[in-house]
Scaffold this motif. Structure first.
Motif, PDB file in Angstrom:
ATOM      1  N   VAL A   1       0.837  -1.203   0.000  1.00 20.14           N
ATOM      2  CA  VAL A   1       0.000   0.000   0.000  1.00 20.14           C
ATOM      3  C   VAL A   1       0.874   1.257   0.000  1.00 20.14           C
ATOM      4  N   LEU A   2       1.980   1.229   0.728  1.00 15.64           N
ATOM      5  CA  LEU A   2       2.914   2.358   0.709  1.00 15.64           C
ATOM      6  C   LEU A   2       3.456   2.573  -0.700  1.00 15.64           C
ATOM      7  N   HIS A   3       3.833   1.495  -1.384  1.00 13.98           N
ATOM      8  CA  HIS A   3       4.314   1.609  -2.763  1.00 13.98           C
ATOM      9  C   HIS A   3       3.232   2.191  -3.665  1.00 13.98           C
ATOM     10  N   ALA A   4       1.993   1.763  -3.460  1.00  7.87           N
ATOM     11  CA  ALA A   4       0.881   2.294  -4.257  1.00  7.87           C
ATOM     12  C   ALA A   4       0.708   3.791  -3.997  1.00  7.87           C
ATOM     13  N   LEU A   5       0.808   4.212  -2.734  1.00  3.09           N
ATOM     14  CA  LEU A   5       0.703   5.632  -2.391  1.00  3.09           C
ATOM     15  C   LEU A   5       1.795   6.433  -3.082  1.00  3.09           C
ATOM     16  N   LEU A   6       3.020   5.938  -3.026  1.00  3.82           N
ATOM     17  CA  LEU A   6       4.144   6.646  -3.638  1.00  3.82           C
ATOM     18  C   LEU A   6       4.059   6.657  -5.154  1.00  3.82           C
ATOM     19  N   ASP A   7       3.396   5.650  -5.736  1.00  7.33           N
ATOM     20  CA  ASP A   7       3.204   5.599  -7.192  1.00  7.33           C
ATOM     21  C   ASP A   7       2.062   6.493  -7.659  1.00  7.33           C
ATOM     22  N   GLY A   8       1.286   7.030  -6.709  1.00  5.85           N
ATOM     23  CA  GLY A   8       0.191   7.911  -7.078  1.00  5.85           C
ATOM     24  C   GLY A   8      -1.160   7.243  -7.145  1.00  5.85           C
ATOM     25  N   ASP A   9      -1.252   6.005  -6.721  1.00 11.36           N
ATOM     26  CA  ASP A   9      -2.530   5.292  -6.742  1.00 11.36           C
ATOM     27  C   ASP A   9      -3.428   5.798  -5.616  1.00 11.36           C
ATOM     28  N   ASP A  10      -4.725   5.665  -5.805  1.00 10.08           N
ATOM     29  CA  ASP A  10      -5.697   6.008  -4.777  1.00 10.08           C
ATOM     30  C   ASP A  10      -5.793   4.834  -3.812  1.00 10.08           C
ATOM     31  N   ILE A  11      -5.095   4.936  -2.679  1.00 16.18           N
ATOM     32  CA  ILE A  11      -5.043   3.803  -1.753  1.00 16.18           C
ATOM     33  C   ILE A  11      -6.333   3.640  -0.976  1.00 16.18           C
ATOM     34  N   THR A  12      -7.228   4.630  -1.057  1.00 14.13           N
ATOM     35  CA  THR A  12      -8.511   4.493  -0.367  1.00 14.13           C
ATOM     36  C   THR A  12      -9.421   3.510  -1.075  1.00 14.13           C
ATOM     37  N   THR A  13      -9.127   3.189  -2.338  1.00 12.18           N
ATOM     38  CA  THR A  13      -9.959   2.248  -3.085  1.00 12.18           C
ATOM     39  C   THR A  13      -9.343   0.860  -3.165  1.00 12.18           C
ATOM     40  N   VAL A  14      -8.171   0.678  -2.601  1.00 12.77           N
ATOM     41  CA  VAL A  14      -7.515  -0.637  -2.625  1.00 12.77           C
ATOM     42  C   VAL A  14      -8.286  -1.581  -1.718  1.00 12.77           C
TER      43      VAL A  14
END
Length: 95
Positions: free
Chosen positions: A70-83
């Motif tokens: 999830v941290l990697h997704a956040l740093l990549d710009g993904d919307d982690i609230t929808t993961v």
């Protein structure tokens, strides 16, 4: 670095010298700082976005726990609230 480690220790009531990464975002959500302890000193990593912003969890809690993916997704710009992850299954036996 010092003020972030004091914030972790006093406000969050956590140990800044454990194996965790502590992630902080600014109000505009265009910068993230990551504080970690490697056993001999603190590391401070910073990422600044030039034309966008990080999508931060809307959780009212001060401390949000996340996995490394999830941290990697956040740093990549993904919307982690929808993961949405599959629920963890725990079994007592295989057979």
């Amino acid at each position: 670095m010092n003020s972030l480690s004091i914030l972790v220790e006093q406000s969050m009531r956590l140990n800044p010298m454990d194996t965790s990464l502590y992630v902080f975002g600014n109000r505009r959500r265009d910068r993230i700082k990551i504080l970690c302890w490697d056993g001999s000193g603190f590391w401070l990593m910073t990422k600044r976005l030039e034309a966008s912003h990080f999508i931060w969890p809307d959780n009212k809690a001060e401390v949000v726990t996340m996995t490394s993916s999830v941290l990697h997704a956040l740093l990549d710009g993904d919307d982690i609230t929808t993961v949405r992850r599959h629920p963890k299954q725990e079994y007592l036996r295989v057979s």
